[in-house]
Design an enzyme around this catalytic site. Sequence first.
Site, PDB file in Angstrom:
ATOM      1  N   ASP A 124       0.845  -1.236  -0.119  1.00  0.00           N
ATOM      2  CA  ASP A 124       0.044   0.099   0.010  1.00  0.00           C
ATOM      3  C   ASP A 124       0.914   1.321  -0.103  1.00  0.00           C
ATOM      4  O   ASP A 124       1.716   1.636   0.883  1.00  0.00           O
ATOM      5  CB  ASP A 124      -1.001  -0.170   1.209  1.00  0.00           C
ATOM      6  CG  ASP A 124      -2.039   1.132   1.089  1.00  0.00           C
ATOM      7  OD1 ASP A 124      -2.325   1.111  -0.298  1.00  0.00           O
ATOM      8  OD2 ASP A 124      -2.596   1.455   2.078  1.00  0.00           O
ATOM      9  N   HIS A 131      -4.777  14.231   0.220  1.00  0.00           N
ATOM     10  CA  HIS A 131      -5.083  13.315   1.559  1.00  0.00           C
ATOM     11  C   HIS A 131      -3.871  13.302   2.478  1.00  0.00           C
ATOM     12  O   HIS A 131      -4.045  13.829   3.786  1.00  0.00           O
ATOM     13  CB  HIS A 131      -5.203  11.902   1.046  1.00  0.00           C
ATOM     14  CG  HIS A 131      -5.290  10.981   2.289  1.00  0.00           C
ATOM     15  ND1 HIS A 131      -6.391  10.943   2.969  1.00  0.00           N
ATOM     16  CD2 HIS A 131      -4.448  10.224   2.855  1.00  0.00           C
ATOM     17  CE1 HIS A 131      -6.294   9.984   4.219  1.00  0.00           C
ATOM     18  NE2 HIS A 131      -5.099   9.592   3.973  1.00  0.00           N
ATOM     19  N   GLU A 196     -11.261   3.759   3.020  1.00  0.00           N
ATOM     20  CA  GLU A 196     -10.108   4.521   1.964  1.00  0.00           C
ATOM     21  C   GLU A 196     -10.345   4.252   0.642  1.00  0.00           C
ATOM     22  O   GLU A 196     -10.250   3.215   0.055  1.00  0.00           O
ATOM     23  CB  GLU A 196      -8.873   4.137   2.504  1.00  0.00           C
ATOM     24  CG  GLU A 196      -8.454   4.411   3.710  1.00  0.00           C
ATOM     25  CD  GLU A 196      -6.962   4.365   4.129  1.00  0.00           C
ATOM     26  OE1 GLU A 196      -6.144   3.552   3.376  1.00  0.00           O
ATOM     27  OE2 GLU A 196      -6.515   4.693   5.392  1.00  0.00           O
ATOM     28  N   GLU A 198      -9.213   3.824  -2.937  1.00  0.00           N
ATOM     29  CA  GLU A 198      -7.964   3.701  -3.600  1.00  0.00           C
ATOM     30  C   GLU A 198      -8.168   3.088  -4.997  1.00  0.00           C
ATOM     31  O   GLU A 198      -9.221   2.474  -5.443  1.00  0.00           O
ATOM     32  CB  GLU A 198      -7.022   2.909  -2.692  1.00  0.00           C
ATOM     33  CG  GLU A 198      -6.804   3.447  -1.387  1.00  0.00           C
ATOM     34  CD  GLU A 198      -5.691   2.595  -0.787  1.00  0.00           C
ATOM     35  OE1 GLU A 198      -4.612   2.149  -1.263  1.00  0.00           O
ATOM     36  OE2 GLU A 198      -5.604   2.685   0.460  1.00  0.00           O
ATOM     37  N   TYR A 241       0.694   2.788  15.414  1.00  0.00           N
ATOM     38  CA  TYR A 241       1.511   2.753  14.217  1.00  0.00           C
ATOM     39  C   TYR A 241       2.925   3.437  14.615  1.00  0.00           C
ATOM     40  O   TYR A 241       3.933   3.167  13.665  1.00  0.00           O
ATOM     41  CB  TYR A 241       0.984   3.644  13.253  1.00  0.00           C
ATOM     42  CG  TYR A 241       1.138   5.647  13.499  1.00  0.00           C
ATOM     43  CD1 TYR A 241       1.939   6.094  12.713  1.00  0.00           C
ATOM     44  CD2 TYR A 241       0.397   6.163  14.524  1.00  0.00           C
ATOM     45  CE1 TYR A 241       2.189   7.626  12.994  1.00  0.00           C
ATOM     46  CE2 TYR A 241       0.508   7.426  14.656  1.00  0.00           C
ATOM     47  CZ  TYR A 241       1.451   8.035  13.752  1.00  0.00           C
ATOM     48  OH  TYR A 241       1.766   9.388  14.003  1.00  0.00           O
ATOM     49  N   LYS A 250      -5.244  -2.094   9.862  1.00  0.00           N
ATOM     50  CA  LYS A 250      -5.275  -2.345   8.387  1.00  0.00           C
ATOM     51  C   LYS A 250      -5.294  -3.761   7.794  1.00  0.00           C
ATOM     52  O   LYS A 250      -5.847  -3.784   6.715  1.00  0.00           O
ATOM     53  CB  LYS A 250      -4.299  -1.501   7.649  1.00  0.00           C
ATOM     54  CG  LYS A 250      -4.075   0.118   7.877  1.00  0.00           C
ATOM     55  CD  LYS A 250      -5.156   0.671   7.475  1.00  0.00           C
ATOM     56  CE  LYS A 250      -5.358   0.758   6.203  1.00  0.00           C
ATOM     57  NZ  LYS A 250      -4.766   1.434   5.216  1.00  0.00           N
ATOM     58  N   SER A 254      -9.647  -5.732   3.393  1.00  0.00           N
ATOM     59  CA  SER A 254      -9.537  -4.964   2.072  1.00  0.00           C
ATOM     60  C   SER A 254     -10.294  -5.385   0.960  1.00  0.00           C
ATOM     61  O   SER A 254     -10.587  -6.640   0.983  1.00  0.00           O
ATOM     62  CB  SER A 254      -8.009  -4.721   1.585  1.00  0.00           C
ATOM     63  OG  SER A 254      -7.238  -4.272   2.669  1.00  0.00           O
ATOM     64  N   THR A 357      -4.951   6.631  -0.388  1.00  0.00           N
ATOM     65  CA  THR A 357      -6.109   7.244  -0.379  1.00  0.00           C
ATOM     66  C   THR A 357      -6.041   8.249  -1.348  1.00  0.00           C
ATOM     67  O   THR A 357      -5.306   9.351  -1.238  1.00  0.00           O
ATOM     68  CB  THR A 357      -6.472   7.858   0.920  1.00  0.00           C
ATOM     69  OG1 THR A 357      -6.615   6.656   1.967  1.00  0.00           O
ATOM     70  CG2 THR A 357      -7.881   8.368   0.938  1.00  0.00           C
TER      71      THR A 357
END
EC number: 3.7.1.2
Length: 422
Positions: A124, A131, A196, A198, A241, A250, A254, A357
């Site tokens: 990713d 963004h 998000e 994408e 994070y 995350k 997805s 994003t």
Amino acid sequence: MSLLNETHDPALKSWVEQANQPGSDFPIQNLPFGRYRRIGANDDFKIGVAIGDQILDLQGTGLIESPDMNALMALDTAARLRLRRDISGGLAQGSAQQQVWSKLLTPQSAAEMAVPCRIGDYTDFYTGIHHATSVGKLFRPDQPLMPNYKWVPIGYHGRSSSIRVSGQTFRRPRGQTKASDAAQPSIGPSRRLDYELELGYFVGRGNELGQPVSIEDAENHLFGVTLLNDWSARDIQAWEYQPLGPFLSKNFASTVSPWLVTTEALAPFRTALTRPEGDPQPLPYLDGDFNRKAGMFDIMLEVLILTERMAKAGLPPERLTLGNAGTAAYWTAAQLLTHHTVNGCNLQSGDLLGSGTLSGPAANEAGSLLELTEGGKKSISLANGEERTFLEDGDAMILRGWCERPGAARIGLGEVRGTVLA
């Protein structure tokens, strides 16, 4: 380098009549690939081509021998162009194949779709500069963008096993969170669940370990594009994070659309890569003539929400944002692939590169609720009276994409839909 040929002729029509209807996502100029089987069947998934509201059994045409999508994706550019011409010719009005191929069609409404290919690895990226700037302002008002952002494509490796096809439902993720005034973290369901918006770029032909792909050759390794919703638990991410990046925030889900729109189909919808005045130009290994002139994809992107209450009342989804990938991204797909391999990393057929994003410069072009609600500080009012700062149980998010330009036939990416469960 131009991939434009007779298959892009806007006057070209198909004997599949619905493909000729204005606004169809899948006219004969598109011809995206996917994997499908009839609903309720126990058969293996097979490769299909979307044409109008139908799916053509590609192996049944005799144009391919293997039902392995990854093997098809690994074909070289010349072989892919020949296959596209053959499919287009067989589906065109007046084709000698019409009588035989008409028996190889399945209505999309009668088909169960799968993830388009085997996704070995998922990376990713963070190409959406608007963004990145908006989110950066929430946490670092004095320095929204980190010093490396305009020099290097930022990315991290995600989890491919939890990638599912459109229609996915998933449980609200759990993890550690910590309120700013709390003495210690707690474990529980995410309260700041977000979507998000994408694009997913799929690798076609891979490269050998230790052999980087040049920017001039990168397009030959890109197979196609899909819509991607890389769901995000913002509160879990905020606590976990640092220093290694997203983890539980995350990897729970997805969602991708079922159709791979090829780079060949997107040939009429390429646009230039531009940098704002004063920004650094890409380093030489990320800079090529074709990439400058036509490295970007001119794709319109739309986000809609369908809450549980709206669905029960029979209301249609409500649009949240509408933007364009060409103005949202700072790096091209070719640059992502080139950078990914510059250290010798070996990509494989079916690997997925997420754009990150994609938000435009205007508020109504945001690709996440984090931006739309300014970090949850203000709520969004929906037409039925509901309000949202982040997603609630039962909410379905729908992403759509399409390309249209004078002198070219409109094509679509279909849609990707996912629903949050309690």
